[in-house]
Structure formats: structure tokens, C-alpha cells
Design a protein around this motif. Structure first.
Motif, PDB file in Angstrom:
ATOM      1  N   ILE A 434      -6.218  -5.062  -1.517  1.00  0.00           N
ATOM      2  CA  ILE A 434      -6.852  -4.420  -1.494  1.00  0.00           C
ATOM      3  C   ILE A 434      -8.912  -4.927  -0.597  1.00  0.00           C
ATOM      4  N   HIS A 435      -8.818  -3.272  -0.389  1.00  0.00           N
ATOM      5  CA  HIS A 435      -9.687  -2.854   0.951  1.00  0.00           C
ATOM      6  C   HIS A 435     -11.051  -2.612   0.608  1.00  0.00           C
ATOM      7  N   ARG A 436     -12.541  -2.666   0.203  1.00  0.00           N
ATOM      8  CA  ARG A 436     -13.455  -1.541  -0.191  1.00  0.00           C
ATOM      9  C   ARG A 436     -14.036  -1.689   0.788  1.00  0.00           C
ATOM     10  N   THR A 437     -14.150  -0.214   1.914  1.00  0.00           N
ATOM     11  CA  THR A 437     -15.150  -0.536   3.025  1.00  0.00           C
ATOM     12  C   THR A 437     -16.168  -0.807   2.959  1.00  0.00           C
ATOM     13  N   GLU A 438     -17.229  -0.863   4.162  1.00  0.00           N
ATOM     14  CA  GLU A 438     -18.611  -0.553   3.563  1.00  0.00           C
ATOM     15  C   GLU A 438     -19.414   0.540   2.854  1.00  0.00           C
ATOM     16  N   ASP A 439     -18.568   1.409   3.227  1.00  0.00           N
ATOM     17  CA  ASP A 439     -18.460   2.969   2.675  1.00  0.00           C
ATOM     18  C   ASP A 439     -18.255   3.049   1.287  1.00  0.00           C
ATOM     19  N   GLY A 440     -18.114   1.807   1.149  1.00  0.00           N
ATOM     20  CA  GLY A 440     -17.506   2.337  -0.534  1.00  0.00           C
ATOM     21  C   GLY A 440     -15.620   2.980  -0.957  1.00  0.00           C
ATOM     22  N   GLN A 441     -15.548   2.901  -0.309  1.00  0.00           N
ATOM     23  CA  GLN A 441     -13.621   3.692  -0.582  1.00  0.00           C
ATOM     24  C   GLN A 441     -13.622   2.449  -0.198  1.00  0.00           C
ATOM     25  N   LEU A 442     -12.641   2.458  -1.443  1.00  0.00           N
ATOM     26  CA  LEU A 442     -10.844   1.745  -2.020  1.00  0.00           C
ATOM     27  C   LEU A 442      -9.866   2.520  -1.577  1.00  0.00           C
ATOM     28  N   LYS A 443      -9.251   1.233  -0.547  1.00  0.00           N
ATOM     29  CA  LYS A 443      -7.891   1.347  -0.273  1.00  0.00           C
ATOM     30  C   LYS A 443      -6.714   0.154  -1.171  1.00  0.00           C
ATOM     31  N   VAL A 444      -5.989   0.657  -1.131  1.00  0.00           N
ATOM     32  CA  VAL A 444      -4.962  -0.382  -2.251  1.00  0.00           C
ATOM     33  C   VAL A 444      -3.574  -0.339  -2.340  1.00  0.00           C
ATOM     34  N   LEU A 445      -3.475  -1.070  -1.660  1.00  0.00           N
ATOM     35  CA  LEU A 445      -1.994  -1.467  -0.841  1.00  0.00           C
ATOM     36  C   LEU A 445      -0.957  -2.359  -1.476  1.00  0.00           C
ATOM     37  N   SER A 446       0.539  -2.251  -1.812  1.00  0.00           N
ATOM     38  CA  SER A 446       0.949  -3.585  -2.062  1.00  0.00           C
ATOM     39  C   SER A 446       0.723  -4.566  -0.696  1.00  0.00           C
ATOM     40  N   ALA A 447       1.397  -5.837  -1.549  1.00  0.00           N
ATOM     41  CA  ALA A 447       0.980  -7.124  -0.172  1.00  0.00           C
ATOM     42  C   ALA A 447       1.666  -7.704   0.098  1.00  0.00           C
ATOM     43  N   VAL A 448       3.235  -6.754  -0.298  1.00  0.00           N
ATOM     44  CA  VAL A 448       4.412  -7.325  -0.076  1.00  0.00           C
ATOM     45  C   VAL A 448       4.909  -7.011   1.070  1.00  0.00           C
ATOM     46  N   PHE A 474      -0.385  -4.034   9.879  1.00  0.00           N
ATOM     47  CA  PHE A 474      -0.316  -3.319   9.550  1.00  0.00           C
ATOM     48  C   PHE A 474      -2.035  -2.907   9.402  1.00  0.00           C
ATOM     49  N   ASP A 475      -2.497  -0.994   9.598  1.00  0.00           N
ATOM     50  CA  ASP A 475      -4.015  -1.296   9.647  1.00  0.00           C
ATOM     51  C   ASP A 475      -4.380  -1.219   7.784  1.00  0.00           C
ATOM     52  N   CYS A 476      -5.425  -0.814   7.465  1.00  0.00           N
ATOM     53  CA  CYS A 476      -5.967  -0.675   6.937  1.00  0.00           C
ATOM     54  C   CYS A 476      -5.963  -0.243   5.607  1.00  0.00           C
ATOM     55  N   ASP A 477      -4.475   1.203   5.886  1.00  0.00           N
ATOM     56  CA  ASP A 477      -4.013   2.079   5.127  1.00  0.00           C
ATOM     57  C   ASP A 477      -2.931   1.908   5.156  1.00  0.00           C
ATOM     58  N   GLY A 478      -2.300   0.192   5.534  1.00  0.00           N
ATOM     59  CA  GLY A 478      -0.702   0.506   5.515  1.00  0.00           C
ATOM     60  C   GLY A 478       0.003   1.164   6.532  1.00  0.00           C
ATOM     61  N   GLU A 479      -0.793   1.598   7.812  1.00  0.00           N
ATOM     62  CA  GLU A 479       0.846   1.732   8.604  1.00  0.00           C
ATOM     63  C   GLU A 479       0.995   0.874   9.416  1.00  0.00           C
ATOM     64  N   VAL A 480       2.378   0.499   9.928  1.00  0.00           N
ATOM     65  CA  VAL A 480       2.473  -0.657  10.871  1.00  0.00           C
ATOM     66  C   VAL A 480       1.900  -0.558  12.029  1.00  0.00           C
ATOM     67  N   ILE A 481       1.554  -1.201  12.875  1.00  0.00           N
ATOM     68  CA  ILE A 481       0.308  -1.607  13.842  1.00  0.00           C
ATOM     69  C   ILE A 481       1.367  -2.579  14.872  1.00  0.00           C
ATOM     70  N   GLU A 482       2.014  -3.368  14.280  1.00  0.00           N
ATOM     71  CA  GLU A 482       3.236  -3.937  15.279  1.00  0.00           C
ATOM     72  C   GLU A 482       3.820  -5.050  14.260  1.00  0.00           C
ATOM     73  N   GLY A 483       4.902  -5.279  15.708  1.00  0.00           N
ATOM     74  CA  GLY A 483       5.786  -6.654  14.393  1.00  0.00           C
ATOM     75  C   GLY A 483       6.992  -5.632  14.452  1.00  0.00           C
ATOM     76  N   PRO A 484       8.587  -6.565  13.317  1.00  0.00           N
ATOM     77  CA  PRO A 484       9.539  -5.965  13.492  1.00  0.00           C
ATOM     78  C   PRO A 484       9.563  -5.459  11.782  1.00  0.00           C
ATOM     79  N   SER A 485       8.550  -5.224  10.930  1.00  0.00           N
ATOM     80  CA  SER A 485       8.631  -3.592   9.931  1.00  0.00           C
ATOM     81  C   SER A 485       8.419  -2.891  10.971  1.00  0.00           C
TER      82      SER A 485
END
Length: 494
Positions: A434-448, A474-485
């Protein structure tokens, strides 16, 4: 901020995403130094090549590297000599020297503007440091035995007294401009490059590489992704870490010249000039991926301020490293697959290893002998030299699997996370990132993590979710940045 190499980077060619099925002789995943050098070499040999890049050309580890090119290893030559012996130590130097020469030849041949210049490398420690104790005789002997020109270090331009060694005829360049130049040349030779085309699946038997929108069918598939995508036994022994970089302009004083490894306990320093503006760069603060502690950028800024008269900080960035358990990279054919290739385990030395990997893999695809193929074979098994790190890393993964699931805090609502915060918590029985941006936007992802089901951790320095098991990020929207996933973190609506 982006890496300093992006300065003056307007007018960069862009490549359209893959939007229709296609066929190729060779499909290459990753448009960094390994992938694009391979693509260029194969295209010149008449192969039809398609390169798929999840972000932009050079936007991964290559664009976050130091831009240093050297024949030895950043960690020192004595350790590889001690583990493998004189013959292998010499082969490492010879192979890496050949790869640096190949880079220089490509730059000259295709007139790639990337600020390449030959420079010495220095390994030094603060003079009269009672805590130092680096074995200079052992390091000098390993380097000299492998044929390098080694001498006591003259002054490398640091504003404090040092002692150590100097290795002549190494090199530096802008790694991002170099691979962008390779991409232009390769494209002119018929290589098809697709940016913003993350790969979601590879079917080795069918020879298909699938993205969100289309599929490439190829006779050969190359993982030029720094670590193979999906599940691979090599990942079980790989030490995955992150290292940080900060650059600055100086008010006064000299900019250090050359590649400088300061054993204090370890910082890498160099200068870089873009146009009329010069910068000093420091790299350090290495830690295991997913285990960030403290403000690494601030620590590097303080290091520069302690030793230099800093006017302003200009860039900060980080990069990932994969260190093999036996100290050598894995390059070549995947286990059980004669038409699938990988390159991993480069540690902090990826620009040179990546070029060597391209040389070896290209020859394998084309059915040509390569003198370094056997030495760095991806299928080698070296239990005597690998067992310790394999044991440690598997225990590390098991510990995180056990601890992170049991210690996840519980929240009644994701709304309990304040602006600017990020937390891993169990809500309604599910582990959430769970991440809330400085401007208050809530971003909720599976942590798995989709790769091996470990729980991701928040990297505050990069605003990313990092997996401590095998290095998927993963970026704060959940997209893969790097690694094996292959796949992003699943989004949750709250």
C-alpha cells in the motif's frame, strides 16, 4: 532524478511497441549493451533479429552503470585468482581486455559519439589508515601475472592522500549514448527494435516470445535481461544487490581523472564532462535488493561534501547487480535448451561482461567456435566454488518467505496509510503493498511477488517495491522494472 548520462539526450530515436505478430531468426529480450551488441553482430551476419525492450533503449542496468570499462574486476583480481587459480585469472583479464577493444573498435567504426577515452584505473586506500590493511602485494601479483601494466599509484586527483596501485589503459564512456548509437546502427542494418514491449512469456519449445499485444516466433531466443526471466536454477545461487550513485558540480578544486576504487571501505569515483559542464560521480552504499536501510543518497552526498567543495548535486540514480556464486558470469545456452541463451552473474562489471556475452552468444547462434565459450559456460557446475553462496542465498530466501509472511502488520483499512507512506500490511487476510502518494492518491497492490511468491519491500529511495528473494522490482503502479518476474504485482481496488 535520472542517471547523469541522460544529459544532452534530446533527439534520441524512439522505437514503436510490438503491435503485431512477427517472425525472426533471433528474438532478443533486452535492449542494453548485451542485447544490442548481439543484435548488431547477428545482423551483420545476415540474421533477421527482433529486439524487445520493456522500457527504452539503455533504460535498464546499462543506463544506470558507471560507464567504466576495465580488464580486471571491481572487487579485485586477487579474489578470483585465489578461488580459481592463475589460468582462470589470466583468462578473465584476456577476455575482458578483448571485450573493451571490441567496444572501442565499434565506436571508431560507426563514429558513435559517447565520450570514449582511455584512462587508468586506480585502486587506493586512504594513506596511513590504520583500519585499512588491504593486501596490495597480493593484488599487484594477480594483476601482473595476468599481463596488466601495474605500478604504484601516482596521485589520482583525490583531495586526500592515498596509497595503492594504478592500472594503465582502461577506459570510460557514456554507456547510454553508446547503446543508443548501437541501436541506430543495428536498426540501419535491419534489426527491428520494439520499446515499451515487456515480455510476459517465453515458450522455449515453440520458440515464441509473447508480450501484452503480440508474439514473436524465432529459431533462437536470447535473454539479455541481466538475469533470466521466469524460473531458473541459476537464480538460486545469485546474490542480488543494489548500488547508488550521486553526481555533483564543484565550486573549486580538481575533478579526479580515471577510474578510482577507494577502499574506504568502498566507493567508486570518476568525473564526467557534458559540454562545458563537469561533474564528479561517486558510487557506493551497496545492499541486498529488498533490504534497504537508511538514506543511501544522503550518505553519498555527505561523502562528496566531506571530500570536495560541492556547489550543487546534479543527478542521483541506482542500479542492480547479480553476483554469481563462483565469481564468473554465466554465458551461453540454457540448461536443456540448445536454442535459448542467457547472460547473468556480471556483478559490478556488466558493461565489459555484457560485450563479451554478446560475442560468445552470437558465435553460438551462428555455429562458430568462440575461445571463451567453455570458460564462462552457463551450464557449468562448480559445487566446490559455489556451495557457500548457494547455501547462504537459499537460507536468505527461506528466511524471508517465513519471516515476511508471519510478521506482516495488520490493518483494518488501507486508508490508515498516510500521504507519503508505504506499508506492507495484511488487510482482510491478504498481504497488500500500500502506497499513498504525497498528493493523497492511494495505490494498492498485492504484496506477493509473482516470481516466487515472496513478499515485496518498499524502497523509499527509489519509490519502488523490491523483492528480497531474487531481485524482481516493481514501480508504484506494480509494473515490472527489472528482475526475473514476467508479470506485474496484481492491482487491488480498495
Amino acid at each position: 532524478m535520472d542517471a547523469i548520462w541522460t544529459l544532452g539526450n534530446q533527439d534520441t530515436p524512439r522505437y514503436a511497441p510490438l503491435n503485431a505478430d512477427a517472425d525472426a531468426d533471433v528474438a532478443i529480450i533486452g535492449a542494453g549493451i548485451t542485447g544490442l551488441t548481439t543484435a548488431l553482430t547477428l545482423a551483420e551476419a545476415g540474421q533477421k533479429v527482433i529486439v524487445l525492450e520493456a522500457r527504452e533503449v539503455g533504460g535498464g542496468v546499462t543506463g544506470g552503470s558507471t560507464g567504466n570499462l576495465y580488464s580486471t574486476l571491481a572487487s579485485g583480481q586477487a579474489s578470483i585468482r585465489k578461488k580459481w587459480g592463475d589460468e582462470v585469472s589470466r583468462d578473465v583479464i584476456r577476455a575482458r581486455s578483448e571485450a573493451v577493444d571490441v567496444i572501442e573498435a565499434l565506436i571508431e567504426r560507426f563514429a558513435i559519439d559517447c565520450q570514449f577515452q582511455r584512462q587508468p584505473a586506480y585502486r587506493v586506500e586512504p594513506a596511513n589508515d590504520s583500519k585499512a590493511g588491504y593486501d596490495w602485494d597480493e593484488e599487484k601479483a594477480a594483476l601482473a601475472d595476468a599481463g596488466l601494466d601495474v605500478e604504484a599509484a601516482d596521485h589520482p586527483g583525490l583531495p586526500f592522500a592515498t596509497q595503492g596501485i594504478k592500472i594503465s589503459d582502461q577506459a570510460q564512456f557514456n554507456p547510454l549514448h553508446y547503446v543508443q548509437g548501437l541501436a541506430t546502427v543495428a536498426s540501419d542494418l535491419g534489426v527491428i527494435i520494439h520499446e515499451h514491449s515487456p515480455v510476459r512469456n517465453v515458450d522455449h519449445k515453440q520458440g515464441t516470445v509473447t508480450t501484452d499485444t503480440a508474439c514473436v516466433s524465432a529459431r533462437h531466443v536470447v535473454y539479455a535481461t541481466h538475469t533470466p526471466k521466469g524460473l531458473n536454477l541459476l537464480q538460486a545461487g545469485m546474490l542480488v544487490s543494489r548500488e547508488y550513485a550521486v553526481s555533483a558540480r564543484l565550486k573549486s578544486g580538481h575533478y579526479p581523472e580515471g577510474i578510482i576504487w577507494a577502499m574506504d571501505p568502498f566507493h567508486s569515483l570518476r568525473s564526467y564532462r557534458q559540454g562545458n559542464e563537469q561533474h564528479v560521480i561517486v558510487i557506493g552504499e551497496k545492499h541486498k535488493t529488498g533490504e534497504q536501510k537508511g538514506d543511501h543518497y544522503r550518505h553519498l552526498q555527505e561523502y562528496l561534501q566531506t571530500h570536495f567543495d560541492v556547489e550543487a548535486f546534479t543527478s542521483q540514480w541506482s542500479a542492480q547487480q547479480y553476483s554469481s556464486p563462483d565469481g564468473l558470469p554465466y554465458i551461453g545456452r540454457l540448461h536443456g535448451q540448445d536454442t535459448v541463451y542467457l547472460a547473468t552473474g556480471f556483478a559490478a562489471d556488466g558493461l565489459t561482461w555484457g560485450t563479451l556475452a554478446a560475442m560468445i552468444i552470437s558465435d553460438q547462434v551462428l555455429g562458430r567456435d568462440n575461445p571463451w565459450q567453455a570458460r564462462f559456460d552457463a551450464r557449468r557446475i562448480t559445487p566446490g566454488k559455489s556451495a557457500t553462496q548457494y547455501t547462504k542465498e537459499n537460507a536468505h530466501v527461506a528466511r524471508h518467505m517465513f519471516k515476511d509472511y508471519l510478521s506482516t502488520e495488520k490493518l483494518k483499512e488501507a486508508d490508515e496509510v498516510a500521504p507519503g507512506q508505504a506499508r506492507v500490511a495484511k488487510v482482510d487476510g491478504e498481504e497488500l503493498a500500500i502506497h499513498r502518494t504525497e498528493d493523497g492518491q492511494l495505490k494498492v497492490l498485492s504484496a506477493v511477488c509473482p516470481h516466487m511468491k515472496c513478499i515485496v519491500h518498499w524502497n523509499n529511495a527509489e519509490s519502488t517495491w523490491d523483492c528480497p528473494c531474487h531481485g524482481s522490482r516493481f514501480d508504484c503502479d506494480g509494473e515490472v522494472i527489472e528482475g526475473p518476474s514476467y508479470h506485474p504485482l496484481a492491482r487491488r481496488i480498495r
